[in-house]
Write an enzyme that holds these catalytic residues in place. Sequence first.
Site, PDB file in Angstrom:
ATOM      1  N   THR A  71     -77.589 -47.872  30.244  1.00 51.51           N
ATOM      2  CA  THR A  71     -77.701 -49.324  30.474  1.00 51.51           C
ATOM      3  C   THR A  71     -76.430 -49.842  31.148  1.00 51.51           C
ATOM      4  O   THR A  71     -76.498 -50.606  32.125  1.00 51.51           O
ATOM      5  CB  THR A  71     -77.966 -50.061  29.143  1.00 51.51           C
ATOM      6  OG1 THR A  71     -79.196 -49.568  28.602  1.00 51.51           O
ATOM      7  CG2 THR A  71     -78.059 -51.562  29.340  1.00 51.51           C
ATOM      8  N   ASN A 151     -89.901 -42.447  31.264  1.00 46.63           N
ATOM      9  CA  ASN A 151     -89.695 -42.191  29.835  1.00 46.63           C
ATOM     10  C   ASN A 151     -90.976 -42.240  29.012  1.00 46.63           C
ATOM     11  O   ASN A 151     -91.033 -41.691  27.925  1.00 46.63           O
ATOM     12  CB  ASN A 151     -88.695 -43.213  29.268  1.00 46.63           C
ATOM     13  CG  ASN A 151     -88.967 -44.628  29.728  1.00 46.63           C
ATOM     14  OD1 ASN A 151     -89.057 -44.888  30.925  1.00 46.63           O
ATOM     15  ND2 ASN A 151     -89.117 -45.539  28.804  1.00 46.63           N
ATOM     16  N   GLN A 179     -83.819 -39.786  32.071  1.00 48.96           N
ATOM     17  CA  GLN A 179     -84.754 -38.829  31.486  1.00 48.96           C
ATOM     18  C   GLN A 179     -84.829 -37.521  32.259  1.00 48.96           C
ATOM     19  O   GLN A 179     -85.623 -36.635  31.903  1.00 48.96           O
ATOM     20  CB  GLN A 179     -86.170 -39.452  31.391  1.00 48.96           C
ATOM     21  CG  GLN A 179     -86.239 -40.677  30.494  1.00 48.96           C
ATOM     22  CD  GLN A 179     -86.073 -40.352  29.003  1.00 48.96           C
ATOM     23  OE1 GLN A 179     -86.056 -39.172  28.599  1.00 48.96           O
ATOM     24  NE2 GLN A 179     -85.963 -41.376  28.181  1.00 48.96           N
ATOM     25  N   SER A 199     -77.429 -40.836  30.765  1.00 49.19           N
ATOM     26  CA  SER A 199     -77.206 -41.229  29.380  1.00 49.19           C
ATOM     27  C   SER A 199     -77.047 -39.984  28.524  1.00 49.19           C
ATOM     28  O   SER A 199     -77.928 -39.123  28.506  1.00 49.19           O
ATOM     29  CB  SER A 199     -78.448 -42.013  28.945  1.00 49.19           C
ATOM     30  OG  SER A 199     -78.427 -42.237  27.555  1.00 49.19           O
ATOM     31  N   GLY A 200     -75.934 -39.895  27.795  1.00 46.11           N
ATOM     32  CA  GLY A 200     -75.674 -38.704  26.984  1.00 46.11           C
ATOM     33  C   GLY A 200     -76.726 -38.447  25.921  1.00 46.11           C
ATOM     34  O   GLY A 200     -77.148 -37.310  25.714  1.00 46.11           O
ATOM     35  N   THR A 239     -59.723 -47.791  27.577  1.00 48.43           N
ATOM     36  CA  THR A 239     -59.388 -46.408  27.218  1.00 48.43           C
ATOM     37  C   THR A 239     -60.652 -45.571  27.161  1.00 48.43           C
ATOM     38  O   THR A 239     -61.528 -45.836  26.344  1.00 48.43           O
ATOM     39  CB  THR A 239     -58.688 -46.369  25.845  1.00 48.43           C
ATOM     40  OG1 THR A 239     -57.581 -47.268  25.879  1.00 48.43           O
ATOM     41  CG2 THR A 239     -58.219 -44.964  25.510  1.00 48.43           C
ATOM     42  N   CYS A 323     -87.707 -47.413  23.433  1.00 50.63           N
ATOM     43  CA  CYS A 323     -86.343 -47.891  23.507  1.00 50.63           C
ATOM     44  C   CYS A 323     -86.264 -49.377  23.209  1.00 50.63           C
ATOM     45  O   CYS A 323     -85.200 -49.936  23.129  1.00 50.63           O
ATOM     46  CB  CYS A 323     -85.762 -47.615  24.885  1.00 50.63           C
ATOM     47  SG  CYS A 323     -86.093 -45.959  25.377  1.00 50.63           S
TER      48      CYS A 323
END
Length: 392
Positions: A71, A151, A179, A199-200, A239, A323
């Site tokens: 996102t 998705n 995806q 996206s991890g 960071t 989601c």
Amino acid sequence: MAPVYLDCNASTPIEPEVLQSLVGALREVGNPHADHGHGRAQRERLEAARHAVAAAFGRAAPLVSFTSGATESIDLAHGGLRDHLKRMERRHIVTTAVEHRAVASAVERLRQGGFEVSVVGCDAQGRVDAAELLDRVRADTGLVSMMHVNNETGAVLPIAQVARGLVGHEAYLHVDASQSAGKLQAPLTDSRLDLISLSGHKLHAPVGIGALVLSERAAAALTPRLTGAFASDPRRPGTPSAPLAEALAVALRLAARDGDARRAVWERHRQGVLRTVAALGARVVGPDDGLANVVSVELPGLDAEVARMLVADLVEVGTGSACHASRAPSHVLLAMGRSARQAACVLRFSWCHLTPDVPWEEVVQRLGPHCVVDDSQRGRLASARRVAQVGV
Ligand code: PLP
């Protein structure tokens, strides 16, 4: 026994090797921006991860920004290009009707900011036609934004054809690869792709890490979305988490290493779902040639929420787009020509190589009596249930 988790398109379980590397990395202290030994060690970890992620997409390390997830990557892509596109008088966007809300709402924000949007539809299986999409591209198109794999249906969108069709055109091409990254990686190395968001937690890395992979010209055009200290990334201040970035890199490496073995497991689960679909007199909503880790199923006359509760102790599945928790009918299913009523009867099963055996027989026994089938289907169903060895 705990229910089997069948909602991997919402979030995948972390891969054990990724977890191991993450736990080790989290034990280390240090800010990658600090100029001492601990800081340098974190910086090295971060930059090695950036290099590895970039290489998976055929890019140089400075073209990767780490984010909190897809996102944020999408927001950085769309919002970051906005000022440049306005300056260049390229205020037309092409997108598709099957995008995730993350893209659809980013496009909507641009539309409200004065951009014109062309939305390309899909066929009844959720497939998007490259020629139709390219037909909508105009001289003033600044951005083409499309997903790679859907998705909800697993439909694979023709990004390679679109990329080819855009050669020589100025429009930026953004691909939402949430995806597909690590699952269908080859097309994502096409150099015509300007912005790739990933996206991890869709690829067995932890939630909270994602990336935006850029082309040189997109990197030059992008304005950051956040303000702050831009010490390691000119597009994303603050960071960065070296352990999370490394986890994403490890997850991509393992996906490439184990791809064939993973796909074999997906296929086994897919066959289980397809037998269940036949035994219930249900229908697959989506193409036959989609990615084999997801099948959406329209249950005859049975509301998906009710079905979900009926099997809640056996399997955990998604309804619509898992989601977002709203009960509004999925815009993807509506775009595929389903009515709101039909869309309310769609369950999404999605799995991965870590998914254990699924008690499909019990799923059929629970749902079968609630599915409304007509007399002509009964004989066919009885034999499908025998084939599935799930009783009649
Ligand atoms: N794009 C697609 C296709 C998705 O499936 C999702 C999440 O389900 C997203 C974007 C958003 O990803 P994230 O949860 O990393 O923000």
